[in-house]
Write an enzyme that holds these catalytic residues in place. Structure first.
Site, PDB file in Angstrom:
ATOM      1  N   ARG A 134     -10.951  -5.242 -91.802  1.00 49.66           N
ATOM      2  CA  ARG A 134     -10.722  -5.421 -93.250  1.00 49.66           C
ATOM      3  C   ARG A 134     -10.066  -6.795 -93.437  1.00 49.66           C
ATOM      4  O   ARG A 134      -9.220  -7.182 -92.634  1.00 49.66           O
ATOM      5  CB  ARG A 134      -9.821  -4.322 -93.827  1.00 49.66           C
ATOM      6  CG  ARG A 134     -10.501  -2.957 -93.949  1.00 49.66           C
ATOM      7  CD  ARG A 134      -9.641  -1.953 -94.730  1.00 49.66           C
ATOM      8  NE  ARG A 134      -9.666  -2.198 -96.163  1.00 49.66           N
ATOM      9  CZ  ARG A 134      -8.924  -1.503 -97.038  1.00 49.66           C
ATOM     10  NH1 ARG A 134      -8.108  -0.544 -96.616  1.00 49.66           N
ATOM     11  NH2 ARG A 134      -8.996  -1.762 -98.331  1.00 49.66           N
ATOM     12  N   GLN A 174      -5.995   6.133-105.178  1.00 47.48           N
ATOM     13  CA  GLN A 174      -4.817   6.249-104.301  1.00 47.48           C
ATOM     14  C   GLN A 174      -3.597   6.770-105.071  1.00 47.48           C
ATOM     15  O   GLN A 174      -2.753   7.464-104.513  1.00 47.48           O
ATOM     16  CB  GLN A 174      -4.466   4.885-103.686  1.00 47.48           C
ATOM     17  CG  GLN A 174      -5.411   4.402-102.611  1.00 47.48           C
ATOM     18  CD  GLN A 174      -6.501   3.507-103.177  1.00 47.48           C
ATOM     19  OE1 GLN A 174      -6.889   3.638-104.338  1.00 47.48           O
ATOM     20  NE2 GLN A 174      -7.035   2.617-102.358  1.00 47.48           N
ATOM     21  N   ARG A 194      -5.202   3.806 -94.636  1.00 49.40           N
ATOM     22  CA  ARG A 194      -5.210   2.600 -95.469  1.00 49.40           C
ATOM     23  C   ARG A 194      -3.764   2.299 -95.833  1.00 49.40           C
ATOM     24  O   ARG A 194      -2.864   3.058 -95.524  1.00 49.40           O
ATOM     25  CB  ARG A 194      -6.146   2.730 -96.692  1.00 49.40           C
ATOM     26  CG  ARG A 194      -6.384   4.067 -97.297  1.00 49.40           C
ATOM     27  CD  ARG A 194      -5.210   4.714 -97.954  1.00 49.40           C
ATOM     28  NE  ARG A 194      -4.529   3.816 -98.856  1.00 49.40           N
ATOM     29  CZ  ARG A 194      -3.263   3.907 -99.186  1.00 49.40           C
ATOM     30  NH1 ARG A 194      -2.499   4.872 -98.677  1.00 49.40           N
ATOM     31  NH2 ARG A 194      -2.691   3.049-100.003  1.00 49.40           N
ATOM     32  N   GLY A 195      -3.577   1.148 -96.493  1.00 51.49           N
ATOM     33  CA  GLY A 195      -2.208   0.692 -96.781  1.00 51.49           C
ATOM     34  C   GLY A 195      -1.814  -0.275 -95.673  1.00 51.49           C
ATOM     35  O   GLY A 195      -1.958   0.036 -94.479  1.00 51.49           O
ATOM     36  N   ASN A 235      -2.299  -7.305-103.967  1.00 50.38           N
ATOM     37  CA  ASN A 235      -2.166  -5.849-103.880  1.00 50.38           C
ATOM     38  C   ASN A 235      -3.404  -5.243-104.546  1.00 50.38           C
ATOM     39  O   ASN A 235      -4.289  -5.974-105.023  1.00 50.38           O
ATOM     40  CB  ASN A 235      -0.862  -5.389-104.563  1.00 50.38           C
ATOM     41  CG  ASN A 235      -0.548  -3.924-104.266  1.00 50.38           C
ATOM     42  OD1 ASN A 235      -0.527  -3.514-103.108  1.00 50.38           O
ATOM     43  ND2 ASN A 235      -0.336  -3.120-105.288  1.00 50.38           N
ATOM     44  N   LYS A 236      -3.482  -3.950-104.562  1.00 51.11           N
ATOM     45  CA  LYS A 236      -4.642  -3.226-105.073  1.00 51.11           C
ATOM     46  C   LYS A 236      -5.132  -3.773-106.420  1.00 51.11           C
ATOM     47  O   LYS A 236      -4.322  -4.120-107.282  1.00 51.11           O
ATOM     48  CB  LYS A 236      -4.247  -1.740-105.202  1.00 51.11           C
ATOM     49  CG  LYS A 236      -5.311  -0.795-105.689  1.00 51.11           C
ATOM     50  CD  LYS A 236      -6.611  -0.887-104.933  1.00 51.11           C
ATOM     51  CE  LYS A 236      -6.484  -0.752-103.420  1.00 51.11           C
ATOM     52  NZ  LYS A 236      -7.739  -1.103-102.702  1.00 51.11           N
ATOM     53  N   ASP A 244      -0.475  -6.282 -99.873  1.00 49.05           N
ATOM     54  CA  ASP A 244      -1.345  -6.379 -98.691  1.00 49.05           C
ATOM     55  C   ASP A 244      -1.196  -7.706 -97.982  1.00 49.05           C
ATOM     56  O   ASP A 244      -1.418  -7.819 -96.785  1.00 49.05           O
ATOM     57  CB  ASP A 244      -2.802  -6.160 -99.093  1.00 49.05           C
ATOM     58  CG  ASP A 244      -3.002  -4.703 -99.440  1.00 49.05           C
ATOM     59  OD1 ASP A 244      -2.701  -4.322-100.587  1.00 49.05           O
ATOM     60  OD2 ASP A 244      -3.377  -3.941 -98.526  1.00 49.05           O
TER      61      ASP A 244
HETATM   62  O1  MRU Z   1      -7.253  -0.365-100.112  1.00 49.04           O
HETATM   63  P1  MRU Z   1      -5.910   0.177 -99.701  1.00 49.04           P
HETATM   64  O2  MRU Z   1      -5.689   1.591-100.110  1.00 49.04           O
HETATM   65  O3  MRU Z   1      -5.646  -0.086 -98.225  1.00 49.04           O
HETATM   66  O4  MRU Z   1      -4.871  -0.713-100.516  1.00 49.04           O
HETATM   67  C1  MRU Z   1      -3.509  -0.418-100.342  1.00 49.04           C
HETATM   68  C2  MRU Z   1      -2.613  -1.149-101.253  1.00 49.04           C
HETATM   69  O5  MRU Z   1      -3.029  -1.946-102.070  1.00 49.04           O
HETATM   70  C3  MRU Z   1      -1.131  -0.930-101.055  1.00 49.04           C
HETATM   71  O6  MRU Z   1      -0.450  -1.066-102.263  1.00 49.04           O
HETATM   72  C4  MRU Z   1      -0.591  -1.956-100.055  1.00 49.04           C
HETATM   73  O7  MRU Z   1      -1.331  -1.943 -98.872  1.00 49.04           O
HETATM   74  C5  MRU Z   1       0.829  -1.743 -99.737  1.00 49.04           C
HETATM   75  S1  MRU Z   1       1.042  -0.369 -98.679  1.00 49.04           S
HETATM   76  C6  MRU Z   1       2.688  -0.155 -98.324  1.00 49.04           C
END
Ligand code: MRU
Length: 352
Positions: free
Chosen positions: A87, A194, A47-48, A245-246, A235
């Protein structure tokens, strides 16, 4: 930690460090075809945003291999569409699949074996490129942090979310590598944790001081003056600078504005989506309720109670002090700054 995404020549597959089990167990997951790659993306084995992009690039190669035989081009087209839709929010997934498709369009004479070899090389190039871009983000971002700063971050935008080094954690690593003393507050990041599991794991391993805080401690910590800067990843960044972002990130930004704490976003240009005008146009992933109703195997909500599990939110551009990219720190107004960064990059690429 550049080893969590590995192409295995011997097994001819993609090996991923399974992030669902960190920090307790270091298990590996093998992507052998499109379906197993989609599963890894959707269940967050990996993820990320940038790590999703790198995985998707290898996923295209796995799809090409799988599509062998009569009618392979049509089958491959469908597999790529399935992969691209694994996703919805992180634009790096679409970016990687489109980049692989565009390279194929330029080499449409390739037969099946030729395309597989070509795409494996391109996926490895995208993998290496992400490592290089994160280092550049670190070098530019080091300047926004001061010696002695405590930096709050939300989610994991580290080595585990990229090919290596990270974006938000790249900025922190860049400052540490430049000789500054930096400590980190990692918000735990409900529900997938995370921050508590992955950011704390990475930074602790690197010897960078880190404390985990409950997501809802943010206001108190800022009020007490314990946070000097906030740095998060993204993201998808819209053309006007609104940044997804998250989930919880926009709340951190609102609090940062209230308490006068500068709020930065760090991301490569591949996370900026110029086709999306504003944050209102960014699709927000709605994930399985089970992530909220359970912690591990333990159910924490009563049977039959509904929950929300939106995975991302959008921070408005006006709350962001700077967007740290591989081409430097973009400053408001972000619309023109983003357009200029892309023109500069396109001009450099055209000159090569
Ligand atoms: O759901 P995730 O864990 O994929 O979400 C990730 C994030 O929100 C990160 O902050 C984002 O992808 C930046 S990663 C360098």
């Amino acid at each position: 930690m550049d080893w969590h995404i590995q192409y295995s020549d011997e097994k001819a597959c993609l090996m991923l460090l399974d992030q669902r089990y960190l920090p307790g167990r270091e298990d590996w997951y093998a992507c052998t075809d499109t379906q197993s790659t989609i599963y890894a993306l959707q269940t967050m084995v990996v993820r990320g945003a940038p790590a999703i992009g790198v995985t998707a690039a290898y996923g295209c190669w796995l799809a090409a291999r799988e599509a062998a035989g009569e009618g392979w081009r049509e089958r491959l087209d469908q597999l790529l569409t399935d992969l691209e839709n694994a996703r919805p929010t992180a634009v790096n997934l679409r970016w990687a699949v489109r980049r692989m498709r565009a390279a194929w369009a330029e080499r449409s004479e390739l037969d099946h074996a030729g395309l597989c070899a070509f795409w494996l090389e391109l996926a490895q190039h995208i993998h290496d490129e992400d490592k290089r871009l994160c280092r550049l983000i670190g070098t530019h971002g080091a300047a926004v942090l001061d010696d002695g700063d405590t930096v709050m971050t939300h989610c994991n935008a580290g080595a585990l979310a990229t090919a290596d080094y990270g974006t938000a954690l790249g900025v922190i690593r860049g400052a540490v590598d430049a000789g500054k003393s930096i400590s980190v507050i990692a918000n735990e990041t409900r529900p997938f944790l995370q921050g508590a599991r992955l950011t704390a794991y990475e930074l602790h391993k690197d010897g960078i001081p880190v404390k985990v805080a409950c997501d809802n401690a943010c206001s108190l910590l800022m009020k007490r003056g314990l946070v000097d800067k906030v740095v998060v990843g993204a993201d998808r960044i819209a053309a006007n600078g609104d940044a997804a972002n998250k989930i919880g990130t926009s709340g951190v930004a609102i609090l940062a504005r209230h308490y006068g704490v500068p709020f930065y976003v760090a991301a490569p240009l591949s996370t900026i989506d110029r086709e999306t005008p504003t944050g209102d146009d960014i699709p927000i992933e709605d994930r399985t309720p089970r992530e909220v109703t359970h912690v591990g195997d333990h159910q924490i909500t009563p049977d039959g109670v509904e929950v929300f599990n939106y995975a991302f939110d959008v921070t408005p551009a006006e709350m962001i002090a700077g967007i740290v990219t591989e081409r430097g720190v973009l400053r408001p107004p972000f619309g023109p700054a983003i357009a200029a960064a892309f023109s500069e990059r396109d001009a450099e690429e055209a000159a090569v």
